[in-house]
Design an enzyme around this catalytic site. Structure first.
Site, short mmCIF file in Angstrom:
data_model
loop_
_atom_site.label_atom_id
_atom_site.label_comp_id
_atom_site.label_asym_id
_atom_site.label_seq_id
_atom_site.Cartn_x
_atom_site.Cartn_y
_atom_site.Cartn_z
CG PHE A 150 -1.80 -1.09 1.33
CD1 PHE A 150 -3.01 -1.19 0.54
CD2 PHE A 150 -1.46 -2.28 1.79
CE1 PHE A 150 -3.88 -2.03 0.57
CE2 PHE A 150 -2.50 -3.36 1.95
CZ PHE A 150 -3.73 -3.23 1.14
CE LYS A 202 -2.23 -1.93 -4.27
NZ LYS A 202 -1.65 -0.86 -3.66
CB CYS A 270 -0.86 2.25 -8.18
SG CYS A 270 0.56 1.40 -7.83
P1 NAD Z 1 8.55 -1.49 -11.65
O1 NAD Z 1 8.10 -1.73 -13.13
O2 NAD Z 1 9.07 -0.02 -11.34
O3 NAD Z 1 9.41 -2.72 -11.30
C1 NAD Z 1 9.14 -4.17 -11.56
C2 NAD Z 1 10.79 -4.62 -11.74
O4 NAD Z 1 10.53 -5.92 -11.90
C3 NAD Z 1 11.47 -3.85 -13.09
O5 NAD Z 1 12.34 -3.44 -12.60
C4 NAD Z 1 11.67 -5.38 -13.96
O6 NAD Z 1 12.80 -5.25 -14.56
C5 NAD Z 1 11.59 -6.34 -12.88
N1 NAD Z 1 11.31 -7.84 -13.01
C6 NAD Z 1 10.49 -8.27 -13.89
N2 NAD Z 1 10.67 -9.56 -14.26
C7 NAD Z 1 11.74 -9.92 -13.52
C8 NAD Z 1 12.52 -11.08 -13.15
N3 NAD Z 1 12.21 -12.22 -13.71
N4 NAD Z 1 13.64 -11.14 -12.66
C9 NAD Z 1 14.27 -9.85 -11.95
N5 NAD Z 1 13.52 -8.73 -12.19
C10 NAD Z 1 12.42 -8.66 -12.78
O7 NAD Z 1 7.18 -1.74 -10.77
P2 NAD Z 1 6.71 -1.24 -9.52
O8 NAD Z 1 6.21 -0.11 -9.64
O9 NAD Z 1 7.78 -1.46 -8.34
O10 NAD Z 1 5.56 -2.12 -9.18
C11 NAD Z 1 5.75 -3.58 -8.78
C12 NAD Z 1 4.32 -4.09 -8.44
O11 NAD Z 1 3.71 -3.70 -7.16
C13 NAD Z 1 3.16 -3.98 -9.60
O12 NAD Z 1 2.28 -5.02 -9.45
C14 NAD Z 1 2.42 -2.78 -8.82
O13 NAD Z 1 1.27 -2.50 -9.29
C15 NAD Z 1 2.50 -2.96 -7.41
N6 NAD Z 1 2.48 -1.69 -6.55
C16 NAD Z 1 3.24 -0.49 -6.87
C17 NAD Z 1 3.08 0.53 -6.18
C18 NAD Z 1 3.72 1.58 -6.68
O14 NAD Z 1 3.65 2.86 -5.84
N7 NAD Z 1 4.69 1.67 -7.49
C19 NAD Z 1 2.35 0.58 -5.09
C20 NAD Z 1 1.75 -0.72 -4.56
C21 NAD Z 1 1.95 -2.00 -5.44
#
Ligand code: NAD
Length: 443
Positions: A150, A202, A270
């Site tokens: 969150f 979520k 998000c």
């Molecule tokens: P992001 O795109 O910034 O990061 C995801 C990372 O995962 C990327 O760097 C990608 O290269 C890496 N990745 C993908 N497959 C991989 C693998 N097989 N091995 C190693 N690395 C791998 O995304 P984020 O903003 O960090 O969000 C991640 C998740 O969390 C999403 O589902 C998002 O909805 C959720 N989320 C995000 C937030 C936010 O504020 N950003 C808040 C809550 C939930």
């Protein structure tokens, strides 16, 4: 202390990793880029997020945090693996490719592991995904949890260190018990649920906040057309005791009030994708999701409200020099994903304006449209000889600007305040042509 591997060093993976290290766990963050891993191991954050650099430095120094690209080794040497990979939308539906790929690779390592291991999905996934997509890919006997995140970008470290609650969806009691040990030092409420309840919590949370924003923006449109300033409306509505009760003579303003303000629409990584994925999920089970559908529709056209205000003042924007202040989707982050500023800039370019833009931290994306934008090194350079300005992001630096900062630099002091961060009366009195979301200059 638990040994944790985190797959994905994006905003969530890295912030989760560093905060779990701060809670006393031993954490290895797994990414795909060597350079990023190197930066983290040198105590440097690849993103701008207040407090992240110094906490990484501290945790790396204490040897509780490392980063690697060696996926298999990291999983093999940990007790718990957290999936924090991206879950984008494709054609308005969730794309679980990264989740599936990473789970397959985890499974490949765990099939030879004798010691009990828990896999936890932290990425946002639609209800049923952990049980129906992740679980079948894993070897039997592996623990499984769904632990939604969150945190808010811009406040991510604080949110991750001091969450208001921790939701743990568990496949069975053992999975949840072992996994929850990573949060032993957190004293907030811990809610143990089924996997799909955690997933639905979520989406409901994100849809609620997105709905508050779109509702506020619908009121802004109605106010504007009525000749009323929406700020006056919200100021009075916010004083309702049911929204902000008075306790011991003090008004308690709950955090959700900050979502009940009008602006250029929600952006970020998000709300836009999650509302779309949630709508598609609801439709797939025979529900129309009418509220969520309207939330998305209002939001899609909201950034363009700022252009309409500018056009009211300048008529044609062709050849006009328009300053845009702020690219990031909100202050205190360099994240530009789905930022309303990008829609605004693209539309200005389409209307053949000359766009000069500034952001204290964020960078514009590549691409032919954004190559046509001049990026200014400072606010005053952006405003120089401008015919109009749209203030898109409420960075502290922009909030401090006075009418004179605009008047002394601009060719015509036409200010469109998309976040309503300035005092309208002060600006109007100082001779600025001021308008903003939910207020149209009537003269
Ligand atoms: P992001 O795109 O910034 O990061 C995801 C990372 O995962 C990327 O760097 C990608 O290269 C890496 N990745 C993908 N497959 C991989 C693998 N097989 N091995 C190693 N690395 C791998 O995304 P984020 O903003 O960090 O969000 C991640 C998740 O969390 C999403 O589902 C998002 O909805 C959720 N989320 C995000 C937030 C936010 O504020 N950003 C808040 C809550 C939930």
């Amino acid at each position: 202390m638990k040994k944790i591997s985190i797959i994905g060093t994006g905003y969530v993976g890295l912030v989760t990793g560093v905060s779990l290290a701060a809670l006393g766990n031993s954490v290895v963050c797994v990414g795909r880029q060597e350079s990023k891993a190197k930066d983290i191991n040198h105590g440097k954050s690849p993103y701008y997020e207040p407090g992240l650099d110094s906490l990484i430095k501290d945790m790396v120094k204490k040897k509780r945090l490392t980063a690697t690209t060696d996926f298999d080794m990291a999983v093999a040497n940990s007790d718990i693996t957290i999936l924090a990979v991206g879950t984008p939308t494709i054609n308005n539906k969730i794309d679980l490719t990264a989740i599936k790929e990473a789970t397959r690779q985890i499974a490949n390592v765990l099939k030879n592991k004798k010691i009990y291991h828990v896999v936890a999905v932290k990425s946002t996934v639609v209800p049923g995904a952990t049980e129906n997509i992740v679980k079948p890919l894993l070897p039997s006997g592996v623990g499984l949890c769904m632990n939604p995140e969150f945190l808010r970008e811009g406040n991510a470290v604080e949110d991750a260190l001091h969450p208001d609650r921790i939701v743990i969806g568990q496949l069975n009691e053992k999975s949840g018990r072992v996994f929850s040990e990573i949060y032993k030092k957190n004293t907030c409420p811990k809610i143990f649920t089924s996997l799909k309840t955690a997933e639905l919590i979520k989406y409901t949370s994100n849809a609620l906040f997105a709905a508050l924003i779109s509702f506020s923006n619908e009121i802004a449109r109605i106010s504007q057309k009525t000749g009323v300033d929406v700020v006056n409306v919200w100021d009075a509505v916010h004083l309702d005791n049911r929204l902000a009760p008075v306790v011991n003579g003090k008004r308690i303003r709950p955090g959700f009030i900050s979502y009940l303000y009008s602006g250029p629409g929600f952006g970020g990584s998000c709300f836009p994708k999650d509302t779309k994925a949630f709508r598609a999920y609801a439709q797939s089970i025979g529900e129309n999701a009418q509220v969520i559908d309207s939330v998305i529709k209002i939001n899609d056209s909201q950034p363009l409200q700022t252009i309409a205000l500018l056009q009211k003042e300048l008529k044609s924007l062709k050849g006009k020099k328009i300053a845009v202040l702020g690219f990031s989707f909100k202050p205190d982050t360099d994240d530009i994903r789905e930022s309303p500023a990008l829609t605004i800039i693209s539309e200005l370019i389409r209307l053949k304006a000359h766009v000069i833009a500034h952001d204290p931290v964020a960078k514009l994306p590549d691409g032919t449209i954004f190559k046509q934008v001049t990026v200014a090194p400072s606010v005053s350079k952006a405003l120089e000889k401008a015919d109009g300005v749209i203030v898109v992001t409420s960075w502290q630096d922009y909030k401090k600007l006075t009418p004179d900062d605009f008047k002394s630099k601009m060719k015509q002091a036409i200010v469109v305040d998309a976040r309503r961060i300035y005092d309208k009366n002060t600006f109007v009195k100082a001779g600025i042509r001021y308008s903003g979301i939910g207020y149209e200059n009537e003269n």
